[in-house]
Each structure stands twice: as C-alpha cells, then as structure tokens.
Write an enzyme that holds these catalytic residues in place. Structure first.
Site, PDB file in Angstrom:
ATOM      1  N   LYS A 172       0.851  -1.196   0.000  1.00  0.00           N
ATOM      2  CA  LYS A 172       0.000   0.000   0.000  1.00  0.00           C
ATOM      3  C   LYS A 172       0.886   1.246   0.000  1.00  0.00           C
ATOM      4  O   LYS A 172       1.749   1.398   0.873  1.00  0.00           O
ATOM      5  CB  LYS A 172      -0.821  -0.010   1.282  1.00  0.00           C
TER       6      LYS A 172
HETATM    7  C1  E4P Z   1      -8.095   0.942   4.488  1.00  0.00           C
HETATM    8  O1  E4P Z   1      -7.439   0.596   3.545  1.00  0.00           O
HETATM    9  C2  E4P Z   1      -8.029   2.293   5.077  1.00  0.00           C
HETATM   10  O2  E4P Z   1      -6.788   2.536   5.633  1.00  0.00           O
HETATM   11  C3  E4P Z   1      -9.129   2.424   6.106  1.00  0.00           C
HETATM   12  O3  E4P Z   1     -10.333   1.975   5.521  1.00  0.00           O
HETATM   13  C4  E4P Z   1      -9.272   3.801   6.683  1.00  0.00           C
HETATM   14  O4  E4P Z   1     -10.414   3.812   7.495  1.00  0.00           O
HETATM   15  P1  E4P Z   1     -10.734   4.986   8.536  1.00  0.00           P
HETATM   16  O5  E4P Z   1     -10.957   6.249   7.775  1.00  0.00           O
HETATM   17  O6  E4P Z   1     -11.971   4.525   9.253  1.00  0.00           O
HETATM   18  O7  E4P Z   1      -9.544   5.079   9.444  1.00  0.00           O
END
Ligand code: E4P
Length: 216
Positions: A83
C-alpha cells in the site's frame, strides 16, 4: 463485490474469516500500531489467516523509501499487496513497483483526478476514503461513482476498493456504484447480517414450534 476486513486484530480476523465471507484484508499504520506487537510477526500471522490479498502499507514518504519498504513487505508472504499513499512520490513508486510485477493498493485517495493518475501508474487497487470525505461534509460516495465511471470509460483494470467504510449504508451504496471491493471494520461486517425483523421472526417460529410439542 469482494469483502475485505479492515483490521490488524487477530481475533477479529479469525472470526471474520471463519464466517467464510472474507476475501482479503487491509491494514494501515494506525491499525497495526493499535495492536502493540512487533510488526513482522504480527503481519506474518495476519497473512497466514487471510485467504486472499492482504494490504500492508509503507511508512516511508519518499520514493526511494517506498520502493525499499515495498519490496521488503512483499517478502512477508505471497498474498501481500503493497500500500502506497497517493502522493507524487507514491504515484512514482506505484509505477516502478507495478513495472516489477509488485501489486500495489494506492491509498488515501480523495479525488477522481488522483484515482485517474493511479490507474495510469498501474495500481491494482485504488482506495477512495469514503468516511473521511463524509467527515468533512463532502459526499464520499460521489467519488466512488466518479471513479467507477472513469475506469469503465477507459477500461482501466484497477479495482475500486471502497475504504474508510463506517456503516452498512456505505456498503450498499458502494455495491450499487459498482465498487469491486469494500473493506470494512469487523463491526460493520457483523451489522451487514443483522435485522431486527429476522430476530423477531425467528423467535416467533421457535416459540410456536416449542409450544406445539412437535419434533423433527
Ligand atoms: C483501508 O485501507 C483504510 O486505511 C481504512 O479503511 C481507513 O479507514 P478509517 O478512515 O476509518 O480510518
């Protein structure tokens, strides 16, 4: 639509995977930090539990650092997807890593232009952050719809991974918009299967059955 768990917690991951409905998992540095465990053994355990793709995020913000960390992360397990954040260096890193056959999930996407560039760079997944857009009074779902339309117009292979999901309505709307994947916290996954009328109906069936004295 694939369902991913947005989690770094082993208990939640095991419970979600045991349901037989989880296709993969996403983590981010905040989720991993919450577990208060050394990184490598934790992510190795996660990758062993998750049946499909497991996104692990780099923490470097410069191009060279992202490439180095991205390559290290791929050594954790074969199901790792690296990522990278949606920055100038992040886009460049996606281009390089994809060119070397490393699959990348580009995260923190908050606009359609960012998503367009990410697809051109070769990301396997684009992660638009629905909830965080809603938090600032922007309509996160509009972004999912825009990206799905743009990708369809040009036949981009990048999969739309709806992220920052906060409730079941986000999941329904993302599915209607055509998102390929929804990543959600464990509590949202549980909410997807609950309905008070189901519980009331089941109780009534069983009460009637038990009163009748019948047996199967
Ligand atoms: C996933 O890939 C993201 O990092 C995550 O969904 C972020 O979620 P949040 O905005 O609830 O922290």
């Amino acid at each position: 639509m694939k369902i991913f768990l947005d989690a770094g917690n082993i208990t939640e991951l095991r419970a979600g995977v045991a349901m037989g409905l989880v296709d993969g998992c996403t983590t981010n540095p905040s989720l991993i930090a919450k577990e208060k465990r050394p990184f490598r053994p934790l992510v190795e355990e996660i990758c062993g539990i998750v049946p499909g793709d497991e996104s692990l995020e780099v923490v470097a913000t410069d191009y060279e650092g992202m490439i180095k960390e991205g390559k290290e992360l791929t050594l954790v397990a074969p199901n790792v997807v690296v990522k990278c954040p949606l920055t100038k260096d992040g886009l460049k890193a996606v281009r390089t890593l994809s060119g070397e056959g490393i699959r990348v999930n580009q995260t923190l996407c908050c606009s359609a232009t960012q998503a367009l560039l990410s697809a051109k760079a070769g990301a396997v997944y684009i992660s638009p952050f629905l909830g965080r857009l809603d938090d600032i009074s922007a309509v996160g779902m509009d972004l999912i719809r825009d990206i799905c339309q743009i990708y369809a117009n040009y036949g981009f292979k990048t999969q739309v991974l709806a992220a920052s999901i906060r409730n079941p309505l986000h999941v329904v709307d993302a599915a209607k918009a055509g998102a390929h994947v929804c990543t959600m916290p464990f509590n949202v996954l549980e909410m997807l299967m609950k309905h008070p009328l189901t519980d009331i109906g089941l109780k009534k069936f069983l009460d009637d059955w038990n009163r009748s004295g019948a047996k199967i």
